[in-house]
Design an enzyme around this catalytic site. Structure first.
Site, PDB file in Angstrom:
ATOM      1  N   SER A 116      42.097   6.977  34.553  1.00  0.00           N
ATOM      2  CA  SER A 116      42.591   6.453  35.839  1.00  0.00           C
ATOM      3  C   SER A 116      41.489   6.419  36.889  1.00  0.00           C
ATOM      4  CB  SER A 116      43.743   7.327  36.350  1.00  0.00           C
ATOM      5  OG  SER A 116      44.778   7.396  35.413  1.00  0.00           O
TER       6      SER A 116
HETATM    7  N1  SAH Z   1      45.540  11.242  32.789  1.00  0.00           N
HETATM    8  C1  SAH Z   1      44.596  10.287  32.266  1.00  0.00           C
HETATM    9  C2  SAH Z   1      45.181   8.905  32.167  1.00  0.00           C
HETATM   10  C3  SAH Z   1      45.289   8.455  30.767  1.00  0.00           C
HETATM   11  S1  SAH Z   1      46.044   6.881  30.522  1.00  0.00           S
HETATM   12  C4  SAH Z   1      43.314  10.348  33.091  1.00  0.00           C
HETATM   13  O1  SAH Z   1      42.847  11.423  33.367  1.00  0.00           O
HETATM   14  O2  SAH Z   1      42.736   9.336  33.432  1.00  0.00           O
HETATM   15  C5  SAH Z   1      47.684   7.324  30.097  1.00  0.00           C
HETATM   16  C6  SAH Z   1      47.856   8.080  28.821  1.00  0.00           C
HETATM   17  O3  SAH Z   1      49.256   8.262  28.634  1.00  0.00           O
HETATM   18  C7  SAH Z   1      47.341   7.396  27.562  1.00  0.00           C
HETATM   19  O4  SAH Z   1      46.429   8.221  26.933  1.00  0.00           O
HETATM   20  C8  SAH Z   1      48.604   7.208  26.715  1.00  0.00           C
HETATM   21  O5  SAH Z   1      48.370   7.359  25.322  1.00  0.00           O
HETATM   22  C9  SAH Z   1      49.489   8.312  27.239  1.00  0.00           C
HETATM   23  N2  SAH Z   1      50.922   8.169  26.980  1.00  0.00           N
HETATM   24  C10 SAH Z   1      51.698   7.065  27.061  1.00  0.00           C
HETATM   25  N3  SAH Z   1      52.964   7.366  26.728  1.00  0.00           N
HETATM   26  C11 SAH Z   1      52.991   8.706  26.442  1.00  0.00           C
HETATM   27  C12 SAH Z   1      54.003   9.611  26.017  1.00  0.00           C
HETATM   28  N4  SAH Z   1      55.273   9.239  25.803  1.00  0.00           N
HETATM   29  N5  SAH Z   1      53.663  10.901  25.814  1.00  0.00           N
HETATM   30  C13 SAH Z   1      52.383  11.335  26.013  1.00  0.00           C
HETATM   31  N6  SAH Z   1      51.395  10.516  26.385  1.00  0.00           N
HETATM   32  C14 SAH Z   1      51.684   9.216  26.605  1.00  0.00           C
END
Ligand code: SAH
Length: 273
Positions: A116
């Site tokens: 993000s």
């Molecule tokens: N927090 C991260 C953002 C990652 S993007 C950062 O530091 O930038 C969002 C993430 O959510 C992805 O890795 C995706 O695989 C995960 N995601 C989507 N649906 C999910 C679910 N049901 N359970 C766990 N993770 C999920």
């Protein structure tokens, strides 16, 4: 003939060149007209244009400058800004992208997912810290993070909480986060490979829940696992189909929902991958 351009003769002589140029530039340059930008947008644009330069990525200066730019976007919480200044974001992105690590942009981390934008990470955590329990204790307490990704936000959260339980459904990303976070040796972090739409019941309740992927609704498990006085921050699809940052507070009188600004997150999916 008088309409002919003066011929340039080689080798050029500067004294003749200047009079030749003066003759050929008789059309005055007009200033470009631009529509007026809102002052607030102009400040954000100005912040984006300052690109980190001149120092190694390991330097605290690069992060300090990122924090200065975050302040220009309106972020104020010193504790959050302090955590953003401390965590080395370049260690969470692919080698080919390290030069962009301190720009305010999301970057690909593989498997169709992204890390993000720093401003959205800071904004969501700032909102999270406005919950009743966090305001009373000054800490996010026990945190549930849904969507670990590469683990960057997890590392920021760990500096502001008692313990972070972070759930990721994509196995290779869970492995990558383990590797990234191992280097920080942060004892407050527990990574979980699982479906975050189910929350993580074994360590509930949580004073703070933060969701990094956009769903259609707030999952029931998150509401069940939120502690009294706790707060949840999540991107959720609104009536017009676009994502909105939603805050849910668990109060003595029930749940209070508040909508904030539009956001754009990768989709929340269910099941494992
Ligand atoms: N927090 C991260 C953002 C990652 S993007 C950062 O530091 O930038 C969002 C993430 O959510 C992805 O890795 C995706 O695989 C995960 N995601 C989507 N649906 C999910 C679910 N049901 N359970 C766990 N993770 C999920």
């Amino acid at each position: 003939m008088s309409t002919q351009r003066p011929a340039l003769k080689f080798p050029l002589r500067l004294d003749r060149l200047s009079s030749a140029m003066a003759l050929s530039t008789h059309v005055p340059a007009r200033p470009l007209l631009r529509p007026q930008a809102l002052l607030q947008h102009a400040a954000v644009e100005a912040a984006r244009r300052i690109v980190p330069s001149g120092v190694g990525l390991d330097s605290a200066d690069v992060r300090r400058r990122m924090v200065e730019r975050l302040k220009l976007t309106g972020l104020r919480d010193e504790a959050v800004l302090g955590a953003m200044a401390a965590v080395p974001r370049h260690q969470f992105v692919d080698t080919a992208l390290v030069n962009q690590a301190y720009e305010d942009t999301s970057l690909p981390i593989g498997h169709g997912q992204t890390i993000s934008k720093p401003s959205i990470v800071a904004r969501m955590i700032e909102l999270l810290r406005g919950g009743a329990a966090a305001l009373t204790t000054g800490s996010l307490g026990h945190v549930l993070e849904v969507g670990t990704g590469c683990g960057y936000q997890t590392a920021i959260l760990a500096r502001l909480s008692r313990q972070v339980f972070s759930v990721e459904r994509v196995r290779p990303l869970y492995d990558k986060a383990r590797q990234n976070l191992a280097e920080l040796r942060d004892a407050q972090i527990r990574l979980v490979y699982g479906d975050g739409t189910l929350g993580h019941a074994p360590n509930a309740p949580y004073a703070s829940i933060i969701v990094s992927a956009g769903g259609d609704v707030i999952a029931q498990a998150w509401l069940d696992q939120l502690a009294p006085g706790g707060r949840l921050v999540a991107p959720v699809r609104a009536a017009d189909n676009r994502q909105t940052l939603m805050v849910v507070d668990k109060t003595a009188g029930g749940f209070r929902h508040t909508n904030f600004e539009r956001v754009y997150f990768v989709p929340l999916r269910s099941g494992l991958a």
